[in-house]
Scaffold this motif. Structure first.
Motif, mmCIF file in Angstrom:
data_model
loop_
_atom_site.group_PDB
_atom_site.id
_atom_site.type_symbol
_atom_site.label_atom_id
_atom_site.label_comp_id
_atom_site.label_asym_id
_atom_site.label_seq_id
_atom_site.Cartn_x
_atom_site.Cartn_y
_atom_site.Cartn_z
ATOM 1 N N LEU A 441 -18.579 10.070 -47.661
ATOM 2 C CA LEU A 441 -20.096 9.604 -47.097
ATOM 3 C C LEU A 441 -20.317 8.143 -47.224
ATOM 4 C CD1 LEU A 441 -23.140 10.298 -46.623
ATOM 5 C CD2 LEU A 441 -23.332 10.400 -49.029
ATOM 6 N N LEU A 442 -20.461 7.518 -46.258
ATOM 7 C CA LEU A 442 -20.647 5.805 -46.046
ATOM 8 C C LEU A 442 -22.258 5.722 -46.091
ATOM 9 C CD1 LEU A 442 -19.367 3.173 -46.055
ATOM 10 C CD2 LEU A 442 -19.558 3.452 -43.658
ATOM 11 N N ALA A 443 -22.781 5.198 -47.292
ATOM 12 C CA ALA A 443 -24.304 5.059 -47.330
ATOM 13 C C ALA A 443 -24.396 3.883 -48.100
ATOM 14 C CB ALA A 443 -24.664 6.303 -48.242
ATOM 15 N N GLY A 444 -25.809 3.615 -48.488
ATOM 16 C CA GLY A 444 -26.306 2.456 -49.134
ATOM 17 C C GLY A 444 -27.499 3.000 -50.133
ATOM 18 N N TYR A 445 -27.813 2.039 -51.242
ATOM 19 C CA TYR A 445 -28.788 2.229 -51.903
ATOM 20 C C TYR A 445 -29.357 1.101 -52.420
ATOM 21 C CZ TYR A 445 -31.054 5.675 -55.227
ATOM 22 O OH TYR A 445 -32.023 6.595 -55.744
ATOM 23 N N GLN A 446 -30.631 1.218 -52.524
ATOM 24 C CA GLN A 446 -31.410 -0.268 -53.344
ATOM 25 C C GLN A 446 -32.003 0.558 -54.429
ATOM 26 O OE1 GLN A 446 -33.283 -2.806 -50.669
ATOM 27 N NE2 GLN A 446 -35.092 -3.170 -51.999
ATOM 28 N N PHE A 447 -31.307 -0.232 -55.491
ATOM 29 C CA PHE A 447 -31.762 0.153 -56.832
ATOM 30 C C PHE A 447 -32.928 -0.545 -57.700
ATOM 31 C CE2 PHE A 447 -27.087 0.826 -56.477
ATOM 32 C CZ PHE A 447 -26.944 2.229 -56.708
ATOM 33 N N ASP A 448 -33.621 0.371 -58.470
ATOM 34 C CA ASP A 448 -34.546 -0.363 -59.064
ATOM 35 C C ASP A 448 -34.004 -1.182 -60.325
ATOM 36 O OD1 ASP A 448 -37.645 -0.076 -60.138
ATOM 37 O OD2 ASP A 448 -36.303 0.411 -61.904
ATOM 38 N N LYS A 449 -34.818 -2.178 -60.801
ATOM 39 C CA LYS A 449 -34.242 -3.192 -61.741
ATOM 40 C C LYS A 449 -33.634 -2.271 -63.097
ATOM 41 C CE LYS A 449 -38.870 -4.386 -63.630
ATOM 42 N NZ LYS A 449 -39.789 -5.505 -63.861
ATOM 43 N N THR A 450 -34.276 -1.276 -63.418
ATOM 44 C CA THR A 450 -33.892 -0.439 -64.627
ATOM 45 C C THR A 450 -32.447 0.154 -64.393
ATOM 46 O OG1 THR A 450 -34.701 1.450 -63.879
ATOM 47 C CG2 THR A 450 -36.282 0.154 -65.055
ATOM 48 N N TYR A 451 -32.005 0.131 -63.120
ATOM 49 C CA TYR A 451 -30.660 0.771 -63.068
ATOM 50 C C TYR A 451 -30.192 2.140 -63.616
ATOM 51 C CZ TYR A 451 -28.627 -2.391 -59.282
ATOM 52 O OH TYR A 451 -28.148 -2.925 -58.594
ATOM 53 N N ASN A 452 -31.474 2.861 -63.365
ATOM 54 C CA ASN A 452 -31.076 4.266 -63.907
ATOM 55 C C ASN A 452 -30.706 5.151 -63.015
ATOM 56 O OD1 ASN A 452 -31.528 7.017 -64.572
ATOM 57 N ND2 ASN A 452 -33.614 6.749 -65.343
ATOM 58 N N LEU A 453 -29.176 5.209 -62.951
ATOM 59 C CA LEU A 453 -28.541 5.969 -61.699
ATOM 60 C C LEU A 453 -28.144 7.592 -62.039
ATOM 61 C CD1 LEU A 453 -27.917 3.061 -60.926
ATOM 62 C CD2 LEU A 453 -25.738 3.431 -60.703
ATOM 63 N N LYS A 454 -28.995 7.907 -63.149
ATOM 64 C CA LYS A 454 -28.752 9.526 -63.397
ATOM 65 C C LYS A 454 -28.566 10.516 -62.256
ATOM 66 C CE LYS A 454 -31.031 10.939 -67.022
ATOM 67 N NZ LYS A 454 -31.803 11.195 -68.125
ATOM 68 N N GLU A 455 -29.718 10.356 -61.203
ATOM 69 C CA GLU A 455 -29.759 11.300 -59.949
ATOM 70 C C GLU A 455 -28.233 10.927 -59.188
ATOM 71 O OE1 GLU A 455 -31.927 8.920 -56.465
ATOM 72 O OE2 GLU A 455 -33.209 9.678 -57.943
ATOM 73 N N MET A 456 -27.605 9.814 -59.356
ATOM 74 C CA MET A 456 -26.357 9.908 -58.744
ATOM 75 C C MET A 456 -25.150 10.914 -59.318
ATOM 76 S SD MET A 456 -26.175 5.939 -57.470
ATOM 77 C CE MET A 456 -24.864 6.243 -56.359
ATOM 78 N N PHE A 457 -25.401 11.180 -60.787
ATOM 79 C CA PHE A 457 -24.305 11.933 -61.192
ATOM 80 C C PHE A 457 -24.854 13.154 -62.050
ATOM 81 C CE2 PHE A 457 -23.645 7.366 -61.551
ATOM 82 C CZ PHE A 457 -22.335 7.336 -61.111
ATOM 83 N N ASP A 458 -26.013 13.341 -62.147
ATOM 84 C CA ASP A 458 -26.583 14.799 -62.499
ATOM 85 C C ASP A 458 -26.281 15.879 -61.620
ATOM 86 O OD1 ASP A 458 -27.425 13.550 -64.805
ATOM 87 O OD2 ASP A 458 -29.613 13.373 -64.377
ATOM 88 N N THR A 459 -26.330 17.123 -61.933
ATOM 89 C CA THR A 459 -26.426 18.081 -61.062
ATOM 90 C C THR A 459 -27.418 17.811 -59.990
ATOM 91 O OG1 THR A 459 -25.861 19.667 -63.144
ATOM 92 C CG2 THR A 459 -26.420 20.583 -61.004
ATOM 93 N N GLY A 460 -26.944 18.455 -58.921
ATOM 94 C CA GLY A 460 -27.540 18.227 -57.681
ATOM 95 C C GLY A 460 -27.536 16.886 -56.900
ATOM 96 N N ASN A 461 -26.815 16.109 -57.507
ATOM 97 C CA ASN A 461 -26.466 14.708 -56.620
ATOM 98 C C ASN A 461 -25.624 15.067 -55.308
ATOM 99 O OD1 ASN A 461 -23.223 14.745 -56.630
ATOM 100 N ND2 ASN A 461 -23.715 14.966 -58.948
ATOM 101 N N ASP A 462 -25.631 14.011 -54.622
ATOM 102 C CA ASP A 462 -25.367 14.045 -52.957
ATOM 103 C C ASP A 462 -24.166 14.426 -52.680
ATOM 104 O OD1 ASP A 462 -27.920 13.351 -52.393
ATOM 105 O OD2 ASP A 462 -27.484 11.353 -52.019
ATOM 106 N N LEU A 463 -23.096 14.264 -53.728
ATOM 107 C CA LEU A 463 -21.551 14.506 -53.508
ATOM 108 C C LEU A 463 -21.349 16.042 -54.071
ATOM 109 C CD1 LEU A 463 -20.073 11.123 -54.636
ATOM 110 C CD2 LEU A 463 -21.235 11.770 -52.276
ATOM 111 N N GLY A 464 -22.214 16.718 -54.934
ATOM 112 C CA GLY A 464 -21.730 17.771 -55.660
ATOM 113 C C GLY A 464 -20.859 17.583 -56.618
ATOM 114 N N TYR A 465 -20.730 16.327 -57.213
ATOM 115 C CA TYR A 465 -19.960 15.864 -58.229
ATOM 116 C C TYR A 465 -20.504 16.250 -59.474
ATOM 117 C CZ TYR A 465 -17.622 12.378 -61.235
ATOM 118 O OH TYR A 465 -16.955 11.823 -62.316
#
Length: 557
Positions: A441-465
């Motif tokens: 998946l080639l994609a992009g993300y504009q992060f909030d200044k807090t850089y809370n990236l939990k949704e990229m790694f928690d259950t249900g993330n875009d990659l199934g990771y």
């Protein structure tokens, strides 16, 4: 013999004509003088303009104590409810917060004198700075902190700071002592306390124009429809006093802001979209300085099939000439990063690329994962003789990403991997992502200044990771750790991410700060605070015959 006497006769007649008409002679002479004077003036004027554009030392400058900045249309100046991007930047100048962030997103104290954290309880106990007052002279205390939290919650999820304050359960204390309790210890990061603190006596959520803050500036005046907003130094500010005034004026046409800077009609501006903004500024004799944005471009790996194996993911990363990918697809605005987290996050070293281009290493990793060219056809196969064929999903509406996807396909073919680029847009693209209908998946993300990236790694993330260790380390960053503890936690997380590599950062985009010779400043802008350090800016605007009598407001009506 015939022609020469005829010319002499004509010349004598012309001289006789002039001799009898002295007024004509005088008029001709004056016309010649005026013509030469005009030619000399134009040459000098053009040379002067070139000197101004090139920043020559003999340009004429005029000192001013007012910084001129441009805005788009602003609907509201309310610091807690407005979603206007320009209001967000103005808010940084008029209001203070409990904590702030430095250039690497480390936590710094602002209204806080000292603090103690309790990660297990999910709380932080704060001693506020003593003697802090709002611009109306009223003292700031615990009640203003509690009031601000209540107001943000009452505005709801349409406000820009609700995602922070909604994590707070309650605020208690007295005077300068404040304890903030979070609903869940896993959401108690101190960077959630970077919202503006408003006065319980001087704020109304229904007011779209003015409010009192405790920042370095205060609002002096506002024109109808917020077309012109003037800020003046807040003499009650507890920090270094501002040394200038600021005027924000609305640009009512889709003009070239770089041109307005070169003409001296605005002091500076931030270009977020044009990768050639720096060179365009330099072509006009002004300057462009790159700084880090919060926009990341990345390659994600579906946690299934061939790409579920860590060695395959690592091999793909080594097979990509990332420096070339970034430059070819994203231009000079691209910045390499060794993580999807902010480059240099929390002061850590940015190695630029965690997987430097090395096709031999890529082939070795593929072989150790059971994939190599078994039949000599130039393509890798597994033990069953099946070729590695991967689908690469990309948003068809993003030309930079589609160009990058084509280059990724070509580079992976050199190590025997067959890639099919799948271009989808709109709902089809969103559905493919949510259904994990891709290998890459080639994609992009504009992060909030807090850089809370939990949704990229928690259950249900875009990659199934899934990786529980990484998930815990990401979550640890969102607890109420001190600045030093947070840096230590991120260093460990970064090692884990660069080993397991669920996401591979192609690049971060850089934005451009465009400014003229006449601006003296030391600090670079920050993506969440464009005008950081503006209180000490000194501006000497260039004066030319074209701009000496102009004002920015008249140029943007």
């Amino acid at each position: 013999m015939f022609l020469k006497p005829l010319e002499e006769k004509k010349t004598n007649k012309f001289l006789d004509f002039l001799k009898n008409r002295p007024a004509v002679i005088i008029a001709v002479v004056l016309a010649v003088i005026v013509l030469f004077a005009f030619i000399i003036y134009r040459e000098n004027s053009d040379a002067g303009k070139k000197e101004v554009k090139s920043g020559a030392s003999n340009s004429t400058y005029q000192s001013t104590d007012t910084i001129l900045l441009a805005t788009h249309q602003i609907e509201s100046l309310n610091p807690l409810s407005s979603t206007d991007s320009d209001t967000y930047q103005i808010t940084q100048l008029v209001y203070s917060s409990l904590f702030s962030l430095d250039d690497n997103l480390n936590i710094q104290t602002d209204l806080v004198d000292s603090y103690q954290t309790d990660p297990d309880a999910g709380s932080v106990t704060i001693t506020l700075r003593s003697g802090v007052v709002f611009s109306d002279g009223s003292a700031l205390d615990e009640s203003d902190v509690a009031y601000t939290v209540r107001q943000i919650k009452s505005i709801g999820d349409q406000g820009p700071y609700y995602v922070y304050a909604d994590r707070i359960d309650r605020v208690s204390g007295n005077g300068t002592k404040v304890t903030i309790y979070f609903k869940d210890p896993s959401d108690a990061a101190l960077d959630n306390l970077t919202f503006p603190i408003v006065s319980s006596n001087g704020y109304s959520k229904d007011d779209s124009y003015t409010s009192v803050g405790s920042g370095p500036y205060k609002i002096k005046s506002v024109k109808k429809n917020l077309s012109v907003i003037k800020l003046t130094p807040n003499e009650s500010y507890y920090g270094s006093k501002a040394k200038n005034n600021i005027t924000f004026s609305q640009v009512t046409y889709d003009g070239n802001l770089t041109g307005l800077v070169s003409e001296g009609k605005i002091t500076a501006y931030i270009n977020q979209t044009d990768s050639d903004a720096k060179s365009e500024a330099e072509d006009l004799g002004i300057h462009g300085a790159y700084f880090r944005s919060n926009q990341c471009e990345y390659l994600g790996f579906r946690y299934s099939g061939a790409t579920k194996k860590k060695k395959v993911r690592q091999a793909i990363c080594y097979a990509l000439d990332n420096a070339s990918l970034a430059k070819d697809s994203y231009g000079s605005s691209a910045m390499l990063s060794d993580s999807v987290y902010y480059p240099g996050f929390l002061g850590t070293k940015n190695a630029k690329d965690a997987f430097p281009y090395d096709q031999s290493k890529a082939e070795d990793l593929l072989r150790s994962a059971g994939w190599y060219d078994r039949d000599g056809d130039g393509k890798v196969e597994n033990s069953k003789g099946k070729n590695m064929k991967l689908s690469l999903l990309v948003n068809a509406d993003n030309s930079r990403r589609t160009d990058c996807a084509a280059e990724i396909k070509e580079e992976l073919s050199s190590v025997g991997i067959t890639v099919k680029v799948v271009k989808k847009s709109g709902e089809e693209y969103d559905a493919a992502v949510s259904e994990h209908d891709f290998d890459l998946l080639l994609a992009g993300y504009q992060f909030d200044k807090t850089y809370n990236l939990k949704e990229m790694f928690d259950t249900g993330n875009d990659l199934g990771y899934t990786n529980r260790v990484v998930e815990r380390e990401v979550a640890a960053l969102e607890t109420s750790l001190t600045a030093d503890e947070q840096t230590k936690a991120y260093r460990q997380l970064k090692k884990s991410l660069n080993s397991d590599v669920p996401y591979y950062c192609i690049c971060y985009k850089r934005w451009v700060f465009v400014y003229p010779d006449g601006l003296s400043k030391q600090d670079k802008p920050r993506f969440y605070n464009w005008y950081y350090g503006i209180s000490s800016w000194k501006w000497k605007e260039v004066v030319t015959p074209d701009t000496a009598s102009d004002t920015y407001e008249s140029s943007t009506k």
